[in-house]
Design an enzyme around this catalytic site. Structure first.
Site, short mmCIF file in Angstrom:
data_model
loop_
_atom_site.label_atom_id
_atom_site.label_comp_id
_atom_site.label_asym_id
_atom_site.label_seq_id
_atom_site.Cartn_x
_atom_site.Cartn_y
_atom_site.Cartn_z
N LYS A 141 0.84 -1.20 0.00
CA LYS A 141 0.00 0.00 0.00
C LYS A 141 0.87 1.25 0.00
CE LYS A 141 -2.23 -1.09 3.77
NZ LYS A 141 -1.59 -2.40 4.01
N THR A 142 1.83 1.26 0.91
CA THR A 142 2.69 2.44 1.00
C THR A 142 3.50 2.59 -0.29
OG1 THR A 142 2.76 2.16 3.39
CG2 THR A 142 4.43 3.57 2.43
N ASP A 191 -1.92 7.87 3.98
CA ASP A 191 -1.52 6.50 4.35
C ASP A 191 -2.11 6.17 5.73
OD1 ASP A 191 -0.35 4.03 4.24
OD2 ASP A 191 1.73 4.74 4.27
N GLN A 198 -5.83 -3.35 10.68
CA GLN A 198 -4.74 -2.75 11.43
C GLN A 198 -5.18 -1.49 12.17
OE1 GLN A 198 -0.70 -2.83 9.61
NE2 GLN A 198 -1.77 -3.53 7.80
N ARG A 230 4.74 -7.52 10.91
CA ARG A 230 5.96 -6.70 10.76
C ARG A 230 7.15 -7.55 10.33
NH1 ARG A 230 3.81 -3.05 9.26
NH2 ARG A 230 1.99 -4.37 9.47
P1 ATP Z 1 1.52 -2.15 5.96
O1 ATP Z 1 0.11 -2.62 5.92
O2 ATP Z 1 2.32 -2.87 6.97
O3 ATP Z 1 1.62 -0.66 6.02
P2 ATP Z 1 1.96 -1.94 3.13
O4 ATP Z 1 0.76 -2.52 2.49
O5 ATP Z 1 2.07 -0.49 3.19
O6 ATP Z 1 2.17 -2.59 4.55
P3 ATP Z 1 4.58 -1.83 1.92
O7 ATP Z 1 5.31 -1.43 3.12
O8 ATP Z 1 4.32 -0.82 0.86
O9 ATP Z 1 3.20 -2.55 2.33
O10 ATP Z 1 5.27 -3.07 1.23
C1 ATP Z 1 5.69 -4.20 1.97
C2 ATP Z 1 6.99 -4.73 1.42
O11 ATP Z 1 6.78 -5.35 0.15
C3 ATP Z 1 8.01 -3.64 1.19
O12 ATP Z 1 9.29 -4.12 1.52
C4 ATP Z 1 7.88 -3.35 -0.30
O13 ATP Z 1 9.06 -2.83 -0.82
C5 ATP Z 1 7.58 -4.74 -0.85
N1 ATP Z 1 6.78 -4.70 -2.10
C6 ATP Z 1 5.58 -4.11 -2.26
N2 ATP Z 1 5.13 -4.30 -3.53
C7 ATP Z 1 6.05 -5.02 -4.18
C8 ATP Z 1 6.16 -5.55 -5.52
N3 ATP Z 1 5.21 -5.36 -6.43
N4 ATP Z 1 7.26 -6.25 -5.81
C9 ATP Z 1 8.21 -6.47 -4.87
N5 ATP Z 1 8.17 -6.01 -3.62
C10 ATP Z 1 7.11 -5.29 -3.26
MG MG Z 2 2.19 0.83 4.83
#
Ligand code: ATP
Ligand code: MG
Length: 700
Positions: A29-30, A213, A244, A595
């Site tokens: 997402k981030t 976010d 979350q 995490r």
């Molecule tokens: P949270 O819910 O904990 O905030 P999030 O959904 O924001 O998580 P991110 O932190 O953006 O998730 O991504 C999680 C991990 O996966 C990061 O290390 C990111 O770099 C990696 N990642 C995300 N998308 C891809 C992708 N398409 N290919 C490879 N790695 C990815």
């Molecule tokens: Mg995030």
């Protein structure tokens, strides 16, 4: 967009208008937000400064900019980003005059806030035990989170005091002095737009796109803030995960994300299903845990990584054993090549950091506590240490000055100065001087301390009989505990928790044979933050310790979640609250589990000292019934058993007697010579570890 999968790409490249990305942990997402901003700049020609990104912490905002710069070059740095607070502050610096402030108003910190409320209460002759400043402030904050000005606040009473009147006065005093508190920032920024059409127009015109976010944790006033800011162009992208949502206790309302389509008609909805962060085994555990929650958006969460190693659950003897086990595991991870900075210990309650801090310090492993203060830096811990030191005839002048007016003894700043002068002139140690005035020969400010001096003498006499009760008697009879309990339920409870933890720690240290002076040395080493930094010389290369709440959005290769027990996770307060509280605790565990990238260790203790008593917590309901395929359970391995009997004929299996703890059985022994430690299961006080040399054990 090569770094995104197709669902992420669709979300990142979606046209304008409201967009919701609702997806589970670690699904990118981030990352998608970052790419969406990059896309808006690079492909749609939006000027960077006309994009506003709202993040959970200022650190997250800085990270976002850094990642953007990597993606699109220098332009990334031009994006406007920050937390709701920091962005509101920017708005107010420009337009605060519309609310009757000058633009150079100041933001008050927590201390100033408290001082102001104290002064107000004093002027109205309201004693702090009728209405504590902390309670008043948390009530005001609650109103502000809900978006309510004093006129809109409910007509609430507390011990016959009308709170909204005080709220009104508090606001008046602040604005008279050109001040705002932290929660005012968001409320006042919203008011700017709510009440001043021209300012609203100007602020809205500043941004073409707004992205948020961690949207699941917005509270009503932040929600309104966004509606006011984006109502016109509707280019609002929010990302979040209802699973979350962990700030309900601070007024966050998860319905904002679940009802996004209702507030923003025609919103594009995006779901991301692939998790890129965690190994399959960790993800499976996370899924099993969270699916027990009713009332959630069902989300598929698929692993993209290999299964990896199974998460493990270790049952330890007590909190010190737990800390030792964690330390051992962390060293093992290190020897397998994981750097310190890729490891984190995420706890539910700050008091859990004490045994960890102690063992980490002793072992020299670098650690840092994020977003909180170390155990020995907390106000109540320092206070109680001072009381204890004076009781045990080793406190110094600073410690006496620290507590001389806690609780209130009518020694204001002037009185304290006088006292310091009297002490200096006496040339005595603080506790000797107290002994002297216990007889009643005291002048001026010193008179105010006679009751305390007498109390200490009395308790010391009594202590001969009951060694461990002394401190409790002092804290109660001096009114110290009472003065805390007036702070409002929540704050007092957490402070009292810390005090009990400290008492347990004192008890253990005494049982290990430390003298009071040695104990104070140990405590002051743990106390000085310099030491702590010295331990983690390179900030970046240290094991992170923080609360689960702080860990949102972060990721680490290796994660430890200590204290997964009933009473801690779920926390007792949530248990008292019922189903909704328990659901939030389950989400908190879910945040913790997700995490971890590769290694995950959960620990619980068979017994834990708490409030001066030994508790025997049950394993957390969240993990208790999980099969071994999902969560591997490893019970605590028994201590090394020495075949040779130790000095005094002590050996495992023998019945022994201890002067304080009574009868028990030796479970095991470790170390050798003077450092030999023995673990005994006492009939009355449970399992304890003692230094054999000092334990004065007798074979029965
Ligand atoms: P949270 O819910 O904990 O905030 P999030 O959904 O924001 O998580 P991110 O932190 O953006 O998730 O991504 C999680 C991990 O996966 C990061 O290390 C990111 O770099 C990696 N990642 C995300 N998308 C891809 C992708 N398409 N290919 C490879 N790695 C990815
Ligand atoms: Mg995030």
């Amino acid at each position: 967009m090569a770094e995104l999968n197709s669902a992420q790409t669709r979300a990142a490249e979606a046209a304008g208008g409201p967009q919701l990305i609702l997806a589970g942990a670690g699904t990118g997402k981030t990352r998608t937000i970052v790419h969406r901003i990059g896309h808006l700049i690079a492909a749609c020609g939006v000027a960077p400064h006309r994009i506003l990104a709202v993040t959970f912490t200022n650190k997250a905002a800085a990270e976002l900019k850094a990642r953007l710069s990597l993606l699109i070059g220098d332009d990334g740095g031009g994006v406007t980003s920050g937390t709701f607070h920091s962005i509101s502050l920017k708005f107010l610096r420009r337009y605060a005059d519309a609310l009757g402030y000058t633009r150079s108003f100041q933001v008050v910190d927590a201390d100033d806030q408290k001082a102001l409320v104290k002064r107000m209460l004093k002027n109205r002759n309201i004693a702090t035990d009728r209405l504590h400043p902390s309670y008043m402030l948390s009530w005001i904050e609650h109103c502000k989170h809900a978006g309510m000005t004093p006129e809109q606040a409910p007509d609430s009473e507390w011990n016959g005091i009308r709170l909204h009147e005080l709220y009104a006065q508090y606001q008046q005093e602040l604005s008279q002095h050109e001040r705002m508190d932290f929660s005012d920032l968001i409320l006042n920024a919203a008011r700017l737009m709510r009440e001043h059409a021209d300012v609203a127009v100007a602020l809205r015109a500043g941004f073409d796109h707004v992205l948020v976010d961690e949207y699941q944790d917005t509270n009503p006033i932040q929600h309104e803030w966004l509606q006011l800011l984006c109502g016109e162009h509707r280019n609002l992208t929010v990302v979040g995960d209802d699973d979350q949502s962990i700030y309900g206790w601070r007024g966050a309302d998860v319905s904002h994300i679940l009802d996004f389509e209702l507030s923003w008609r025609g919103a594009g909805i995006h779901r991301l299903e692939e998790n890129y962060r965690s190994t399959g085994a960790i993800l499976q555990l996370a899924n099993v845990i969270i699916c027990e929650n009713a009332d959630r958006h069902e989300k598929a969460l698929k692993a993209t990584r290999e299964d990896g190693e199974k998460p493990e659950w270790k049952v330890c003897n007590d909190e010190y054993d737990e800390a030792r086990q964690i330390l051992g595991r962390i060293e093992r991870w290190r020897s397998r090549g994981y750097p310190w900075c890729e490891m984190a210990i995420l706890y539910r309650s700050n008091r859990q950091s004490l045994p960890l801090e102690q063992l980490f310090r002793e072992s020299g492993i670098p650690y840092r506590i994020i977003g909180g203060v170390g155990f020995f830096e907390r106000m109540e811990v320092k206070d109680v240490l001072a009381y204890w030191a004076l009781l045990n005839r080793c406190g110094d002048v600073l410690q006496l000055l620290r507590i001389c007016n806690r609780p209130k003894r009518g020694l204001g700043a002037m009185g304290q100065e006088q006292l310091a002068a009297i002490l200096a002139a006496s040339g005595m140690r603080a506790y000797e001087w107290l002994d002297l005035i216990a007889g009643g020969q005291a002048e001026g400010a010193a008179k105010k301390l006679v009751p305390l001096a007498r109390l200490l003498v009395d308790v010391r006499q009594d202590m001969e009989a009951q060694a461990d009760r002394g401190l409790n008697m002092v804290l109660e009879a001096s009114g110290y505990l009472q003065s805390l309990s007036a702070m409002g339920e929540l704050e007092a409870a957490s402070r009292i928790e810390n005090i009990r933890t400290l008492q347990d720690y004192i008890e253990i240290s005494m049982a290990q044979g430390l003298t009071p002076v040695e104990f104070m040395d140990r405590a002051s080493l743990l106390q000085s933050s310099e030491e702590m930094k010295g331990n983690a010389q390179d900030e970046e290369n240290a094991v992170s310790m923080m609360s689960l709440h702080r860990a949102k959005g972060l990721e680490f290769d290796c994660v430890v979640l200590p204290g997964v027990e009933e009473g801690l996770l779920p926390h007792q307060r949530a248990l008292d609250e019922g189903e909704s509280g328990i659901s939030e605790e389950r989400r908190l565990l879910y945040v913790g589990v997700t995490r971890a990238r590769e290694q995950l260790l959960l620990t619980s203790a068979r017994q834990r000292r708490f409030f001066g008593e030994m508790h025997f917590p049950l394993p957390s309901r969240f993990i208790k019934k999980l099969p071994a395929e999902i969560l591997q359970q490893e019970s605590f391995a028994p201590l090394t058993i020495h075949a040779q009997p130790a000095p005094g004929g002590i050996a495992p299996g023998l019945q022994v007697c201890h002067p304080t703890f009574g009868e028990g059985m030796v479970l095991g022994m470790e170390g050798s010579g003077d450092a030999m430690r023995v673990t005994v299961q006492f009939r009355k006080v449970g399992i304890k570890q003692l230094m054999l040399k000092y334990a004065a054990l007798q074979v029965v």
